[in-house]
Design a protein around this motif. Structure first.
Motif, PDB file in Angstrom:
ATOM      1  N   HIS A 163       8.400  -1.739 -10.136  1.00  0.00           N
ATOM      2  CA  HIS A 163       9.129  -2.973  -9.844  1.00  0.00           C
ATOM      3  C   HIS A 163       8.986  -3.334  -8.358  1.00  0.00           C
ATOM      4  CE1 HIS A 163      12.065  -6.099 -10.554  1.00  0.00           C
ATOM      5  NE2 HIS A 163      12.767  -5.670  -9.506  1.00  0.00           N
ATOM      6  N   GLN A 164       9.144  -2.345  -7.487  1.00  0.00           N
ATOM      7  CA  GLN A 164       8.991  -2.586  -6.042  1.00  0.00           C
ATOM      8  C   GLN A 164       7.570  -3.057  -5.729  1.00  0.00           C
ATOM      9  OE1 GLN A 164      10.024   0.995  -3.954  1.00  0.00           O
ATOM     10  NE2 GLN A 164      12.192   0.883  -4.502  1.00  0.00           N
ATOM     11  N   PHE A 165       6.576  -2.434  -6.357  1.00  0.00           N
ATOM     12  CA  PHE A 165       5.185  -2.791  -6.124  1.00  0.00           C
ATOM     13  C   PHE A 165       4.919  -4.230  -6.558  1.00  0.00           C
ATOM     14  CE2 PHE A 165       0.652  -2.750  -7.500  1.00  0.00           C
ATOM     15  CZ  PHE A 165       0.084  -2.561  -6.248  1.00  0.00           C
ATOM     16  N   GLN A 166       5.463  -4.618  -7.702  1.00  0.00           N
ATOM     17  CA  GLN A 166       5.277  -5.983  -8.188  1.00  0.00           C
ATOM     18  C   GLN A 166       5.941  -6.986  -7.250  1.00  0.00           C
ATOM     19  OE1 GLN A 166       6.839  -5.650 -12.136  1.00  0.00           O
ATOM     20  NE2 GLN A 166       4.901  -4.925 -13.015  1.00  0.00           N
ATOM     21  N   GLN A 167       7.137  -6.638  -6.754  1.00  0.00           N
ATOM     22  CA  GLN A 167       7.815  -7.521  -5.806  1.00  0.00           C
ATOM     23  C   GLN A 167       7.014  -7.655  -4.517  1.00  0.00           C
ATOM     24  OE1 GLN A 167      11.712  -5.783  -5.455  1.00  0.00           O
ATOM     25  NE2 GLN A 167      12.589  -7.158  -7.002  1.00  0.00           N
TER      26      GLN A 167
ATOM     27  N   THR B 194      11.843   6.868 -11.949  1.00  0.00           N
ATOM     28  CA  THR B 194      11.321   6.616 -10.606  1.00  0.00           C
ATOM     29  C   THR B 194      10.063   5.757 -10.676  1.00  0.00           C
ATOM     30  OG1 THR B 194      12.188   8.755  -9.900  1.00  0.00           O
ATOM     31  CG2 THR B 194      10.565   7.728  -8.468  1.00  0.00           C
ATOM     32  N   LEU B 195       9.205   6.044 -11.650  1.00  0.00           N
ATOM     33  CA  LEU B 195       7.991   5.234 -11.826  1.00  0.00           C
ATOM     34  C   LEU B 195       8.339   3.777 -12.104  1.00  0.00           C
ATOM     35  CD1 LEU B 195       5.596   7.474 -13.944  1.00  0.00           C
ATOM     36  CD2 LEU B 195       5.091   6.448 -11.738  1.00  0.00           C
TER      37      LEU B 195
ATOM     38  N   GLN C  59       1.438   6.247  -7.123  1.00  0.00           N
ATOM     39  CA  GLN C  59       0.380   7.152  -7.584  1.00  0.00           C
ATOM     40  C   GLN C  59       0.841   8.602  -7.513  1.00  0.00           C
ATOM     41  OE1 GLN C  59      -2.589   6.292  -9.032  1.00  0.00           O
ATOM     42  NE2 GLN C  59      -2.705   8.481  -9.479  1.00  0.00           N
ATOM     43  N   ASN C  60       1.548   8.957  -6.446  1.00  0.00           N
ATOM     44  CA  ASN C  60       2.068  10.314  -6.280  1.00  0.00           C
ATOM     45  C   ASN C  60       3.055  10.651  -7.404  1.00  0.00           C
ATOM     46  OD1 ASN C  60       2.558  12.817  -5.116  1.00  0.00           O
ATOM     47  ND2 ASN C  60       4.129  12.025  -3.741  1.00  0.00           N
ATOM     48  N   GLU C  61       3.940   9.723  -7.700  1.00  0.00           N
ATOM     49  CA  GLU C  61       4.931   9.929  -8.761  1.00  0.00           C
ATOM     50  C   GLU C  61       4.249  10.006 -10.124  1.00  0.00           C
ATOM     51  OE1 GLU C  61       8.699  10.857  -9.854  1.00  0.00           O
ATOM     52  OE2 GLU C  61       8.039  10.474  -7.801  1.00  0.00           O
ATOM     53  N   LEU C  62       3.224   9.206 -10.329  1.00  0.00           N
ATOM     54  CA  LEU C  62       2.473   9.238 -11.580  1.00  0.00           C
ATOM     55  C   LEU C  62       1.802  10.598 -11.773  1.00  0.00           C
ATOM     56  CD1 LEU C  62       1.470   7.687 -14.078  1.00  0.00           C
ATOM     57  CD2 LEU C  62      -0.480   6.947 -12.699  1.00  0.00           C
ATOM     58  N   ASP C  63       1.238  11.148 -10.693  1.00  0.00           N
ATOM     59  CA  ASP C  63       0.619  12.473 -10.769  1.00  0.00           C
ATOM     60  C   ASP C  63       1.647  13.537 -11.149  1.00  0.00           C
ATOM     61  OD1 ASP C  63      -1.798  11.337 -10.056  1.00  0.00           O
ATOM     62  OD2 ASP C  63      -1.651  11.930  -7.943  1.00  0.00           O
TER      63      ASP C  63
ATOM     64  N   GLU D 181       0.834  -1.208   0.000  1.00  0.00           N
ATOM     65  CA  GLU D 181       0.000   0.000   0.000  1.00  0.00           C
ATOM     66  C   GLU D 181       0.869   1.260   0.000  1.00  0.00           C
ATOM     67  OE1 GLU D 181      -2.805  -0.139   3.183  1.00  0.00           O
ATOM     68  OE2 GLU D 181      -3.643  -2.045   2.513  1.00  0.00           O
ATOM     69  N   GLY D 182       1.941   1.245   0.779  1.00  0.00           N
ATOM     70  CA  GLY D 182       2.851   2.395   0.818  1.00  0.00           C
ATOM     71  C   GLY D 182       3.511   2.625  -0.537  1.00  0.00           C
ATOM     72  N   VAL D 183       3.940   1.539  -1.163  1.00  0.00           N
ATOM     73  CA  VAL D 183       4.563   1.643  -2.484  1.00  0.00           C
ATOM     74  C   VAL D 183       3.525   2.115  -3.498  1.00  0.00           C
ATOM     75  CG1 VAL D 183       5.681   0.361  -4.356  1.00  0.00           C
ATOM     76  CG2 VAL D 183       6.314  -0.102  -1.994  1.00  0.00           C
ATOM     77  N   GLN D 184       2.292   1.625  -3.355  1.00  0.00           N
ATOM     78  CA  GLN D 184       1.234   2.018  -4.288  1.00  0.00           C
ATOM     79  C   GLN D 184       0.940   3.520  -4.166  1.00  0.00           C
ATOM     80  OE1 GLN D 184      -2.411  -0.184  -3.842  1.00  0.00           O
ATOM     81  NE2 GLN D 184      -3.236   0.558  -5.780  1.00  0.00           N
ATOM     82  N   LYS D 185       0.928   4.043  -2.943  1.00  0.00           N
ATOM     83  CA  LYS D 185       0.697   5.478  -2.754  1.00  0.00           C
ATOM     84  C   LYS D 185       1.832   6.297  -3.358  1.00  0.00           C
ATOM     85  CE  LYS D 185      -2.170   5.192   1.375  1.00  0.00           C
ATOM     86  NZ  LYS D 185      -2.268   5.454   2.824  1.00  0.00           N
ATOM     87  N   ARG D 186       3.075   5.868  -3.142  1.00  0.00           N
ATOM     88  CA  ARG D 186       4.226   6.566  -3.727  1.00  0.00           C
ATOM     89  C   ARG D 186       4.170   6.501  -5.250  1.00  0.00           C
ATOM     90  NH1 ARG D 186       8.764   3.537  -0.910  1.00  0.00           N
ATOM     91  NH2 ARG D 186       9.965   4.243  -2.705  1.00  0.00           N
TER      92      ARG D 186
END
Length: 126
Positions: free
Chosen positions: A113-117, A107-108, A10-14, A3-8
């Motif tokens: 990659h981190q999110f998938q792991q 960064t995205l 999404q923030n980077e995507l924005d 969840e933390g990686v997902q929020k980061r």
């Protein structure tokens, strides 16, 4: 963790999308300036063809006002110089924004990659 990686992510995507919008805006402005430069260059060429003492008129509101040929040439040259400086400024802005965009893209990719792991680890634990 995911969840933390997902929020980061999404923030980077924005941020990435915001930079992409800025790039598109400045490219549009650059194209507009290029059109103005072409138009003013044509005007300069036409003025250069005129003989000294030829009548040149400038539209001011609804009226045509007589203008000195050398003054008209100087005004057009000043506009061309200004447009060229603005074009350079927009080119530099676009280059800077593209560098930012590339950094956000890297960064995205890392965050994806981190999110998938993290998802794989979560699936293994389940």
């Amino acid at each position: 963790m995911a969840e933390g990686v997902q929020k980061r992510l999404q923030n980077e995507l924005d941020k990435f999308q915001s930079v992409q919008k800025d790039v598109a805006k400045h490219i549009g402005l650059r194209q507009q300036l290029e059109g103005q430069l072409n138009e003013n260059t044509l005007v300069k060429e036409e003025l250069d063809r005129l003989e000294d003492g030829a009548g040149v008129y400038k539209m001011v509101g609804p009226a045509l006002i007589k203008q000195d040929l050398t003054e008209a040439k100087q005004n057009v040259q000043k506009r061309i110089d200004y447009i060229n400086s603005e074009l350079k400024r927009h080119e530099n802005l676009i280059k800077d924004l593209e560098k930012k965009s590339d950094a956000h893209r890297e960064t995205l990719n890392k965050l994806q990659h981190q999110f998938q792991q993290a998802q794989v680890k979560a699936a293994v634990k389940s």
